[in-house]
Structure formats: C-alpha cells, structure tokens
Design an enzyme around this catalytic site. Structure first.
Site, PDB file in Angstrom:
ATOM      1  N   ALA A  65     -29.003   0.274  18.472  1.00 51.96           N
ATOM      2  CA  ALA A  65     -30.394   0.717  18.559  1.00 51.96           C
ATOM      3  C   ALA A  65     -30.449   2.239  18.654  1.00 51.96           C
ATOM      4  O   ALA A  65     -29.494   2.890  19.074  1.00 51.96           O
ATOM      5  CB  ALA A  65     -31.068   0.090  19.776  1.00 51.96           C
ATOM      6  N   CYS A  66     -31.595   2.776  18.272  1.00 50.93           N
ATOM      7  CA  CYS A  66     -31.864   4.203  18.377  1.00 50.93           C
ATOM      8  C   CYS A  66     -31.698   4.637  19.831  1.00 50.93           C
ATOM      9  O   CYS A  66     -32.113   3.900  20.728  1.00 50.93           O
ATOM     10  CB  CYS A  66     -33.296   4.433  17.898  1.00 50.93           C
ATOM     11  SG  CYS A  66     -33.838   6.131  17.944  1.00 50.93           S
ATOM     12  N   PRO A  67     -31.052   5.723  20.139  1.00 48.22           N
ATOM     13  CA  PRO A  67     -30.566   6.809  19.282  1.00 48.22           C
ATOM     14  C   PRO A  67     -29.061   6.753  19.018  1.00 48.22           C
ATOM     15  O   PRO A  67     -28.480   7.747  18.607  1.00 48.22           O
ATOM     16  CB  PRO A  67     -30.908   8.041  20.114  1.00 48.22           C
ATOM     17  CG  PRO A  67     -30.612   7.602  21.522  1.00 48.22           C
ATOM     18  CD  PRO A  67     -31.067   6.148  21.555  1.00 48.22           C
ATOM     19  N   ASP A  92     -30.806   0.200  12.223  1.00 45.24           N
ATOM     20  CA  ASP A  92     -32.045   0.549  12.916  1.00 45.24           C
ATOM     21  C   ASP A  92     -32.888   1.421  11.991  1.00 45.24           C
ATOM     22  O   ASP A  92     -32.442   2.488  11.564  1.00 45.24           O
ATOM     23  CB  ASP A  92     -31.728   1.292  14.210  1.00 45.24           C
ATOM     24  CG  ASP A  92     -32.959   1.567  15.054  1.00 45.24           C
ATOM     25  OD1 ASP A  92     -34.065   1.713  14.495  1.00 45.24           O
ATOM     26  OD2 ASP A  92     -32.802   1.633  16.280  1.00 45.24           O
TER      27      ASP A  92
END
Length: 153
Positions: A65-67, A92
């Site tokens: 997932a981000c970041p 993502d």
C-alpha cells in the site's frame, strides 16, 4: 540467464539490458513483466536510434500500500548511478501519481542528478502468479515504471 552477460530485451522504442547484478529470479521476473508492456508505452522519437536502458535494480511493490512502493523506490535509487535505470512495479493506483510526481520534482530540484521517467504504463492482469510463480496474490492492474538517473548538466 548467465551472470556473466547481461540479458537484452527489445521492447517498445528501447532495448532493455538486464544487469548481471540482478539475481536469476529477478531477471526472470523483470523479463516476464516487460513482456506485458504494450509496444507503444514509451515515448518514441521517430528517426532516432533505439535507446538502451540499463536496468541495474528492481523494486517489486506489488501488494504494498501507499507509500511503500515510493519509499522502496527512493531506497533503491541510492544504488543506481547516472545512466542506469531502476525498474519498479506496483499494484497500488496511488503509486502512479506518487512516482510520477517524485520524478518530476527531481527535475525541478538543483540536485546533481535528475530522474527521467522513461516508462509509466499500466497493464491489466488477472493473476500475478502468471508472472511470478511464487505469489498467489491477485491484482487487476500492474503499474510499470522505468526510471533512469541522468546528469543534470
């Protein structure tokens, strides 16, 4: 693939050279992922010779997932010299905006080297295991980035 000689893949408007620094598994995975790219995904300049992208490192941000894909990209770029490239894949959707903005900011900064985003493409895929047999995760889209470090002068 032999560790003595780099593997060359002709794809898009570029020839892609896989460094002997990449493990055999990384070379296999990168080769499989590059084959997913559409032929027109890179900016091609008609009348120019084919550019060789020298991929020295690979970041697999699939499932992160981000970041995290951006953070892994920043860390991996520390080991990439001017003229060399980093190949990044992520699942993502926020990665596309994050990595694009990061490369754009590097060109506006007064750093000694800039980041040139050569490939910024998305491919639809139903199962990552079609590319990487060690994973059973399913994704709809894989985002591909090839970032080349360039001299700012």
């Amino acid at each position: 693939m032999s560790a003595d000689t780099p593997s060359i893949i002709n794809r898009m408007s570029h020839a892609i050279s896989l460094s002997a620094n990449l493990s055999d598994t990384e070379q296999h995975n990168v080769g499989s992922l590059i084959e997913l790219l559409p032929a027109e995904c890179a900016d091609s300049k008609s009348g120019t010779e084919q550019t060789v992208l020298d991929i020295k490192a690979f970041v697999d941000g699939c499932g992160l997932a981000c970041p995290m894909p951006l953070l892994k990209t920043k860390v991996a770029l520390r080991g990439v010299s001017v003229g060399e490239s980093l190949y990044v894949v992520a699942t993502d959707p926020n990665s596309r905006a994050d990595i694009t903005a990061f490369c754009r900011q590097s060109q506006q900064a007064s750093a000694s080297s800039h980041l040139n985003l050569i490939v910024n493409a998305a491919t639809e895929i139903t199962e990552l295991s079609a590319v990487n047999s060690t994973s059973s995760q399913r994704f709809d889209t894989i985002y591909h980035f090839i970032i080349t470090k360039t001299d700012s002068n």
